[in-house]
Design an enzyme around this catalytic site. Structure first.
Site, mmCIF file in Angstrom:
data_model
loop_
_atom_site.group_PDB
_atom_site.id
_atom_site.type_symbol
_atom_site.label_atom_id
_atom_site.label_comp_id
_atom_site.label_asym_id
_atom_site.label_seq_id
_atom_site.Cartn_x
_atom_site.Cartn_y
_atom_site.Cartn_z
ATOM 1 C CB CYS A 129 -0.862 -0.002 0.957
ATOM 2 S SG CYS A 129 -0.348 -0.419 2.635
ATOM 3 C CG HIS A 254 -0.512 4.605 3.810
ATOM 4 N ND1 HIS A 254 -1.267 4.428 4.957
ATOM 5 C CD2 HIS A 254 0.488 3.229 3.536
ATOM 6 C CE1 HIS A 254 -1.077 3.680 5.480
ATOM 7 N NE2 HIS A 254 -0.493 2.738 4.303
HETATM 8 C C1 2RA Z 1 1.121 -1.007 6.408
HETATM 9 N N1 2RA Z 1 2.357 -1.393 4.007
HETATM 10 O O1 2RA Z 1 0.854 -0.122 6.003
HETATM 11 C C2 2RA Z 1 2.016 -1.965 5.554
HETATM 12 C C3 2RA Z 1 0.763 -2.798 5.369
HETATM 13 N N2 2RA Z 1 0.517 -3.475 3.870
HETATM 14 O O2 2RA Z 1 1.393 -1.116 6.813
#
Ligand code: 2RA
Length: 348
Positions: A129, A254
């Site tokens: 991600c 994110h």
């Molecule tokens: C996280 N990228 O954000 C990792 C999960 N796939 O923890």
């Protein structure tokens, strides 16, 4: 009817978003079969406006399946994806088990859709991600300018660590809300106790410079993923990449800051033109009006949002950017669904 689809891991954090996405997108599928651990078998979940009963993960569960999406832990995918592929399904896997396998393409449909067809193992991998939250915007800039170096810092939401991450932040917030905590060393840690869930430190009223597990020389697995996966997707195996991954008290979404250096001099005007027209990207960047994307505003949306586009002060070949995206949608379920749709088109 269209090809048959299995959703393996239908009851997990990403699986739930996947069922919403399958209900919202143009429906290219025949039967959709929901598969999960035997513990969840028998539960009924809604997809495309219908209740579908979850079946247990067994070899027989893949009978007649054309495409199987996997949203399960690495070790479960490592074991079961080859079984699904042997049963005749094309697997689209969202775990880390196959991403760096040279015989498994790592695909972002806006960036390298052609790679889907080169799948000797019958498996296509979906990136992590954090990589996915920036790569569509970065890929568009790379196609025009030619990327030569990348420096990244992430600001990762707790849902990246699954339901346990979300529960941990919610619980910690309830313990610190309305208090004077956060004013003396260790007071937040004492208030939330030893159980910091999937994180090594309290995440409420805090930022934690760690995601994933320890790799060589102090790097985290998450940092290595961003580097290795970006190189593979962009087809730049030697690209210099420096990454620091940080967890922040955000539920979903994110964010990343990027310092991207290109082959030749760049202009902000050209970069803005590229970002404003790239599929899957929204440029939201008006510093005079105080406009830039934040996770609280982009959660639940599909695009990669970009703001704060600047040319590096000391390097006319480099850009500074802030990017933001929903780590459960484009960062996981949506990209998996898009890959599966590219595969589904082969059946028509
Ligand atoms: C996280 N990228 O954000 C990792 C999960 N796939 O923890």
């Amino acid at each position: 009817p269209g090809p048959t689809l299995a959703v393996v891991g239908a009851t997990g954090a990403v699986g739930s978003v996947m069922l919403q996405i399958l209900s919202q997108r143009a429906d290219v599928w025949g039967e959709i079969r929901l598969i999960a651990s035997p513990r969840s078998a028998g539960r009924k979940l809604a997809v495309r406006g219908e209740e579908v009963e979850v079946v247990a993960l067994t070899e027989e569960a893949f009978a007649g399946i054309d495409v199987a999406m996997f949203d399960v832990p690495d070790e479960v995918a490592a074991r079961w994806a080859p079984i699904a592929a042997a049963a005749g399904a094309v697997v689209v896997d969202n775990s880390g088990a196959f991403r760096m396998d040279p015989e498994v393409p790592l695909v972002v449909p806006e960036v390298n859709p052609h790679a889907v067809r080169m799948r000797p193992r019958g498996i296509v991998a979906n990136p992590n991600c954090t990589t996915l939250s920036m790569i569509v915007a970065l890929g568009a800039l790379h196609a025009e300018f030619g990327l030569r170096e990348l420096v990244v810092s992430s600001y990762q939401a707790v849902s990246g660590a699954g339901r346990a991450g979300v529960d941990t932040l919610r619980q910690q917030l309830s313990l610190v809300a309305g208090t004077e905590l956060g004013t003396s060393p260790g007071d937040v840690r004492r208030a939330v106790g030893d159980n910091t869930g999937p994180f090594p430190e309290p995440v409420a009223l805090n930022v934690v410079p760690w995601a994933g597990s320890l790799r060589e020389d102090g790097w985290s697995s998450e940092e290595m993923k961003v580097r290795d996966e970006s190189r593979k997707i962009l087809g730049l195996p030697k690209l210099p990449v420096a990454v620091t991954c940080v967890r922040v008290p955000v539920l979903t979404g994110h964010s990343l800051t990027l310092h991207a250096r290109f082959e030749n001099d760049v202009t902000v005007a050209k970069a803005r033109e590229i970002l404003a027209t790239a599929p899957g990207v929204v440029l939201y960047d008006d510093p005079e009006a105080g406009e830039f994307p934040t996770p609280a505003d982009v959660v639940g949306t599909d695009p990669t949002w970009v703001g704060r586009v600047r040319r590096a002060l000391d390097d006319p070949t480099a850009l500074e950017l802030f990017v933001c995206g929903d780590n459960l949608r484009k960062g996981a379920a949506l990209n998996t669904a898009q890959i599966a749709e590219v595969v589904a088109a082969e059946f028509s």
